[in-house]
Scaffold this active site. Structure first.
Site, PDB file in Angstrom:
ATOM      1  N   VAL A  97       0.864  -1.179   0.000  1.00 24.16           N
ATOM      2  CA  VAL A  97       0.000   0.000   0.000  1.00 24.16           C
ATOM      3  C   VAL A  97       0.902   1.232   0.000  1.00 24.16           C
ATOM      4  CG1 VAL A  97      -1.656   1.280   1.408  1.00 24.16           C
ATOM      5  CG2 VAL A  97      -1.854  -1.197   1.217  1.00 24.16           C
ATOM      6  N   CYS A  98       0.654   2.168  -0.891  1.00 23.19           N
ATOM      7  CA  CYS A  98       1.482   3.374  -0.960  1.00 23.19           C
ATOM      8  C   CYS A  98       1.329   4.210   0.310  1.00 23.19           C
ATOM      9  CB  CYS A  98       1.087   4.223  -2.159  1.00 23.19           C
ATOM     10  SG  CYS A  98       1.818   5.874  -2.097  1.00 23.19           S
ATOM     11  N   ILE A  99       2.448   4.557   0.907  1.00 24.66           N
ATOM     12  CA  ILE A  99       2.399   5.251   2.197  1.00 24.66           C
ATOM     13  C   ILE A  99       1.774   6.641   2.087  1.00 24.66           C
ATOM     14  CG2 ILE A  99       4.801   6.085   2.040  1.00 24.66           C
ATOM     15  CD1 ILE A  99       4.866   5.640   5.157  1.00 24.66           C
TER      16      ILE A  99
END
Lengths: 145, 132
Positions: free
Chosen positions: B79-81
């Site tokens: 998941v992209c931070i």
């Protein structure tokens, strides 16, 4: 924060990355988050290009002012792309025409060419729909935002 | 020919079919013997990574399906931070760092940077995008 710099298998490869921007800058978050990927990808030393078509051409218009909508104006970031060694921004002519825009309505974005005594050169290239088709066909990895 | 695939999911569950299609594609690709290098969740796609979803019992539970597939096939679900923080998806470390009273990242997911997406583009034979 781990940005996952390229390791192992990624080290030797160099691919042509194309980021296709088709949406207006503030109605949705795609334009801003596309630019975030572009900036990160610069660290991976790939051959990066950007294309702007459909409402995506509005991302590059000059004089953007977002004060009234309370959102961050991220258009100045495009002017820094040259410093990230990203030098190919293709804008589709037909998309400009369809929206009553001319090249003069876009921001002036340049980079300094080290090989030519740091001459200022334009990052934005206006191309026709058929030229853009050929450019897209040459890419290895396409991101559509 | 077996391929090494990268998967990019750009839309959240339920509003948009993209994450259903990405899930079914990933499952089918694994069954056909392809390798899934990584599944990267970006934009509203990060909402696939919360364990707090409670869909009606007669509907699919897409988040749980991803977690189960990850456990079974040892998938790397990232998941992209930056996208996750905007949308309230936090792992234990991030929740603590930002002084939040809970974390909500689902099992099998991890939070990391956009470099993981670029790396998937470099390493995979094909990067397949799901979303508009």
């Amino acid at each position: 924060m781990n940005d996952g710099k390229a390791t192992n298998g990624a080290a030797g490869a160099k691919k042509r990355f194309m980021y296709v921007n088709r949406k207006a800058p503030y109605g949705t978050i795609y334009a801003l988050e596309s630019l975030e990927v572009v900036l990160i990808s610069a660290a991976f030393e790939q051959d990066v290009s950007l294309a702007f078509l459909d409402d995506g051409v509005y991302q590059l218009t000059k004089g953007q002012n977002t004060t009234a909508i309370g959102m961050k104006n991220f258009s100045p970031t495009f002017k820094a792309l040259g410093d990230y060694e990203i030098k190919k921004l293709y804008v589709e002519k037909e998309s400009l025409d369809e929206r009553g825009l001319a090249p003069e309505d876009l921001m002036q974005i340049t980079y300094e060419d080290e090989d030519e005594d740091y001459a200022e050169k334009p990052l934005i290239h206006i191309v026709s729909r058929s030229e853009l088709t050929e450019i897209l066909a040459r890419q290895d990895v396409l991101f559509n935002f | 020919m077996e391929l090494k695939l990268g998967i990019l999911v750009n839309e959240g569950p339920y509003t948009h079919q993209a994450s259903d299609t990405a899930y079914h594609f990933t499952k089918a690709a694994l069954e056909k013997g392809h390798e899934i290098f990584r599944v990267f969740f970006y934009h509203d796609g990060v909402n696939n990574g919360t364990r707090f979803t409670v869909p009606p019992q007669d509907d699919r539970n897409l988040q749980k399906a991803w977690s189960e597939l990850a456990a079974k096939a040892k998938l790397d679900l990232v998941v992209c931070i930056a996208a996750a923080q905007r949308r309230g998806i936090l792992d234990t470390g991030e929740a603590k760092r930002h002084g939040k009273d809970s974390d909500n990242l689902a099992p099998g997911f991890r939070i990391s940077g956009l470099g993981q997406l670029v790396e998937a583009g470099i390493v995979a034979d094909r990067l397949v995008t799901f979303g508009d």
